[in-house]
Design a protein around this motif. Structure first.
Motif, short mmCIF file in Angstrom:
data_model
loop_
_atom_site.label_atom_id
_atom_site.label_comp_id
_atom_site.label_asym_id
_atom_site.label_seq_id
_atom_site.Cartn_x
_atom_site.Cartn_y
_atom_site.Cartn_z
N ASN A 11 1.49 -4.86 1.18
CA ASN A 11 2.83 -5.17 2.33
C ASN A 11 1.74 -4.03 3.55
O ASN A 11 1.81 -3.21 3.19
CB ASN A 11 3.61 -4.06 1.45
N LYS A 13 3.41 -3.80 6.40
CA LYS A 13 4.83 -3.60 6.81
C LYS A 13 4.79 -3.68 8.56
O LYS A 13 3.95 -5.08 8.32
CB LYS A 13 4.56 -2.06 6.69
N HIS A 98 12.63 -3.17 -0.75
CA HIS A 98 11.74 -1.88 -0.23
C HIS A 98 12.25 -0.85 -0.15
O HIS A 98 13.22 -0.96 0.62
CB HIS A 98 10.72 -2.74 0.81
N GLU A 170 8.24 1.58 -7.47
CA GLU A 170 7.99 2.30 -6.43
C GLU A 170 8.63 3.86 -5.90
O GLU A 170 9.13 3.74 -5.87
CB GLU A 170 7.64 1.54 -4.81
N ALA A 174 5.67 9.00 -3.38
CA ALA A 174 4.34 8.43 -3.44
C ALA A 174 4.36 7.24 -2.16
O ALA A 174 2.71 6.88 -2.26
CB ALA A 174 4.18 7.76 -4.96
N ILE A 175 4.77 7.03 -1.91
CA ILE A 175 4.84 6.02 -0.91
C ILE A 175 4.58 6.19 1.14
O ILE A 175 4.81 7.30 0.73
CB ILE A 175 6.61 5.01 -0.76
N GLY A 176 3.41 5.80 0.83
CA GLY A 176 2.44 6.45 2.10
C GLY A 176 2.46 8.06 1.85
O GLY A 176 1.99 8.75 3.22
N GLY A 214 3.70 0.43 -6.88
CA GLY A 214 3.04 1.19 -5.95
C GLY A 214 3.72 2.58 -5.60
O GLY A 214 4.06 2.91 -5.98
N GLY A 215 3.29 3.27 -4.54
CA GLY A 215 2.94 4.12 -4.42
C GLY A 215 1.49 5.03 -3.92
O GLY A 215 1.10 4.93 -5.07
N SER A 216 0.89 4.72 -2.89
CA SER A 216 -0.19 5.28 -2.86
C SER A 216 -1.30 4.69 -4.05
O SER A 216 -2.50 5.68 -3.58
CB SER A 216 -0.44 6.86 -2.81
N LEU A 235 1.45 -3.16 -5.73
CA LEU A 235 2.07 -3.04 -5.04
C LEU A 235 1.34 -2.29 -3.87
O LEU A 235 1.94 -1.30 -3.61
CB LEU A 235 3.32 -3.25 -4.57
N VAL A 236 0.45 -2.56 -2.53
CA VAL A 236 -0.25 -1.43 -1.34
C VAL A 236 0.76 -1.26 -0.42
O VAL A 236 0.42 -2.36 -0.02
CB VAL A 236 -1.47 -2.43 -1.96
N GLY A 237 0.27 -0.04 0.39
CA GLY A 237 0.73 -0.89 1.64
C GLY A 237 -0.64 -0.09 2.35
O GLY A 237 -1.10 -0.90 2.59
N GLY A 238 -0.49 1.17 2.33
CA GLY A 238 -1.76 1.81 3.41
C GLY A 238 -3.49 1.13 3.03
O GLY A 238 -3.56 0.69 4.41
C1 PEP Z 1 4.48 0.50 0.18
O1 PEP Z 1 4.66 0.24 1.12
O2 PEP Z 1 4.97 -0.64 -0.54
C2 PEP Z 1 3.61 1.45 -0.01
C3 PEP Z 1 3.39 0.88 -1.96
O3 PEP Z 1 2.61 2.22 0.74
P1 PEP Z 1 1.11 3.11 0.61
O4 PEP Z 1 0.40 2.41 -0.50
O5 PEP Z 1 1.16 2.98 1.61
O6 PEP Z 1 2.38 4.18 -0.89
#
Ligand code: PEP
Length: 254
Positions: A11, A13, A98, A170, A174-176, A214-216, A235-238
């Motif tokens: 993701n 963003k 999200h 998520e 834990a997100i970001g 998802g979450g870091s 599900l991966v953000g950063g």
């Molecule tokens: C996300 O945006 O769905 C997410 C999990 O972000 P991050 O990996 O940066 O925590």
């Protein structure tokens, strides 16, 4: 984990112009060459870069999804896009609910349900995000919150459509934040989500539903998360913004 699909989703963003999207996907392709993976690899760039992303991803095996979609097909809804518009681009996936949309843009379980219904009338695969905030976890209400979010989002799904739905757990804390849920916490939450699906659609439908964590997520914690029986992908953000680290996550997922 039966026949559940393994999905590694990135993701992006509010990040990357169209040209950065192209170069990141091309770099990802180079890093994935020769890697044998059972996973479906999907990136979610901003709307304006979707067409470029589809073009760059052609022939690479990388799939492309959108970060959101509206429930109406056309009309006086300034700023929105429809499922048919995304399908016409050749997209495969869409994120729904999200936590950033819930926190900043008024998304609720009811609006997630409307979006999901529209998506299931078409061909996109929805990834429905749920997760508790820190206070809910600390006050011991995670189970209730997840049940409410799952039931609220899936309430209008027809039984013959549940097989198309992918869920993502998520935890908002834990997100970001760099604080990943422990594999045990993730597995327990996935089990709760699966139980809610079982209560609505039956055990076998629940057992076939892919649930992503998802979450870091980072290259270093992917393998242990993925080794949990109820974790079907990430599900991966950063860490998905950099082609090298996202490719490492795909590799670590096996
Ligand atoms: C996300 O945006 O769905 C997410 C999990 O972000 P991050 O990996 O940066 O925590």
């Amino acid at each position: 984990m039966g026949n559940r699909t393994t999905i590694i989703a990135g993701n992006w963003k509010l990040n990357k112009t169209a040209s950065e999207t192209r170069s990141t996907i091309l770099a990802l392709r180079n890093r994935l060459v020769g890697l044998s993976t059972r996973a479906e690899v999907v990136v979610f760039p901003p709307f304006v870069s979707l067409e470029t992303a589809i073009d760059a991803a052609r022939g690479t095996g990388v799939k492309v999804g959108a970060q959101n979609v509206f429930w109406e097909q056309s009309g006086a809804y300034t700023g929105e896009v429809s499922t048919a518009m995304l399908e016409a681009l050749g997209l495969n996936f869409v994120l729904l609910g999200h936590s950033e949309r819930r926190a900043h843009f008024g998304e609720t379980d009811a609006t997630v349900a409307r979006r999901l219904e529209a998506v299931l009338h078409g061909t996109l695969t929805p990834i429905v995000c749920v997760g508790e905030v820190l206070e809910e976890r600390e006050s011991g209400t995670t189970g209730e919150v997840l049940a409410r979010q799952v039931e609220g989002a899936l309430r209008d799904v027809a039984p013959d459509h549940i097989g198309r739905v992918v869920m993502a757990y998520e935890p908002v804390w834990a997100i970001g934040t760099g604080k990943t849920a422990s594999p045990l916490i993730a597995n327990d939450a996935h089990t709760l989500i699966r139980s809610s699906i079982a209560a609505m659609f039956g055990r076998s439908a629940a057992d076939e539903t892919a649930i992503l964590y998802g979450g870091s997520v980072k290259p270093e914690n992917t393998a242990t998360l993925m080794s949990e029986s109820e974790v079907d992908g990430v599900l991966v953000g950063g860490a998905s913004l950099d082609a090298g680290s996202f490719a490492e996550i795909v590799r670590a997922a096996g």
